[in-house]
Design a protein around this motif. Structure first.
Motif, mmCIF file in Angstrom:
data_model
loop_
_atom_site.group_PDB
_atom_site.id
_atom_site.type_symbol
_atom_site.label_atom_id
_atom_site.label_comp_id
_atom_site.label_asym_id
_atom_site.label_seq_id
_atom_site.Cartn_x
_atom_site.Cartn_y
_atom_site.Cartn_z
ATOM 1 N N TYR A 77 0.825 -1.058 0.059
ATOM 2 C CA TYR A 77 0.068 0.132 0.056
ATOM 3 C C TYR A 77 0.893 1.253 0.010
ATOM 4 C CZ TYR A 77 -4.328 -2.203 0.709
ATOM 5 O OH TYR A 77 -5.731 -2.826 0.627
ATOM 6 N N PHE A 122 -5.602 -2.243 -5.619
ATOM 7 C CA PHE A 122 -5.933 -1.910 -4.322
ATOM 8 C C PHE A 122 -7.353 -2.435 -4.005
ATOM 9 C CE2 PHE A 122 -8.547 0.775 -1.346
ATOM 10 C CZ PHE A 122 -7.836 0.824 -0.368
ATOM 11 N N SER A 133 -6.603 -4.505 5.560
ATOM 12 C CA SER A 133 -6.745 -3.360 4.706
ATOM 13 C C SER A 133 -7.371 -2.224 5.257
ATOM 14 C CB SER A 133 -7.586 -3.604 3.417
ATOM 15 O OG SER A 133 -6.936 -4.698 2.716
ATOM 16 N N TYR A 137 -5.406 1.117 5.789
ATOM 17 C CA TYR A 137 -5.784 2.224 5.006
ATOM 18 C C TYR A 137 -6.284 3.721 6.043
ATOM 19 C CZ TYR A 137 -8.896 4.522 1.823
ATOM 20 O OH TYR A 137 -9.682 5.485 0.926
ATOM 21 N N TRP A 143 -4.241 9.061 2.220
ATOM 22 C CA TRP A 143 -4.508 7.946 1.369
ATOM 23 C C TRP A 143 -6.193 8.028 0.992
ATOM 24 C CZ3 TRP A 143 -1.810 2.974 3.680
ATOM 25 C CH2 TRP A 143 -0.516 3.308 3.336
#
Length: 227
Positions: A77, A122, A133, A137, A143
């Motif tokens: 990521y 993604f 995730s 995230y 992001w």
């Protein structure tokens, strides 16, 4: 006689306008064909990239270790959003409109491809490994902004169509970028009853059944008989 001349003049003007309109539509049609060619060519490449994504997902799932998966996804990521950020900056500098025809110059095409392919990858990781995730995230506000832009950008390019369009919509709903359907559910979650064919199925090797040791009770010793 005068009215006839006037009629001929009006008819001539209408014919000229009609001819101009036809020429305009013909040029637009030609432009659409050219656009479709560029778009179709990239869609084929995009399909290949999606297959590469599946192999990468298989490798992540094959780890079967939460800590290893977490570290790998975090690393992926970080690189992914670095690339997306650079592509976003490049496209904004040239005021590229994703609704326009697919770019032909290498620099713009590379930037657009980076957005589309990294957004798709993604999304695959997000839907298949949602707990890890979301944890990684949602700690990065920058992001959130980049992915919101990337998903809306991707939606306008007309590359994500058909099952790919459904897939992108699911990713948007999972992140609450798009309004969720009342019955929304991540199709890859363990308790999901939905079947989604948005990407190639992951070919997982069947787990070998562990041989359970047989329960042994007390044995009777065989008595020796003497003749």
């Amino acid at each position: 006689m005068r009215s006839f001349v006037q009629f001929c003049f009006v008819a001539s003007c209408l014919f000229s306008l009609s001819t101009c309109e036809k020429d305009k539509k013909s040029k637009e049609s030609t432009a659409d064909v050219e656009e479709d060619k560029g778009l179709l060519l990239y869609r084929q490449l995009f399909q290949t990239r999606r297959q590469d994504h599946m192999e990468a997902i298989n490798n992540i799932l094959a780890l079967q270790d939460y800590e290893k998966q977490y570290k790998l996804i975090k690393m992926v990521y970080e690189k992914l959003f670095e690339v997306l950020s650079g592509a976003k900056t490049a496209l904004e500098q040239i005021n590229f409109n994703p609704s326009d025809r697919f770019p032909t110059d290498d620099m713009t095409k590379e930037a657009v491809s980076s957005v589309l392919e990294n957004t798709a990858f993604f999304g695959e990781v997000l839907l298949r490994l949602p707990d890890i995730s979301h944890d990684i995230y949602e700690k990065r506000k920058d992001w959130l902004e980049i992915m919101t832009w990337a998903i809306k950008f991707s939606e306008k390019t007309r590359v994500f169509e058909g099952i790919h369009g459904k897939f992108l919509n699911l990713v948007g709903q999972e992140l609450n970028i798009f309004e969720r359907d009342p019955d929304y559910q991540n199709p890859y979650s363990l308790n999901s009853k939905l079947k989604f064919q948005g990407s190639e199925p992951i070919s997982q090797k069947p787990k070998k059944k562990e041989k359970k040791p047989k329960k042994r009770g007390p044995r009777l010793s065989q008595a020796k008989t003497e003749l």
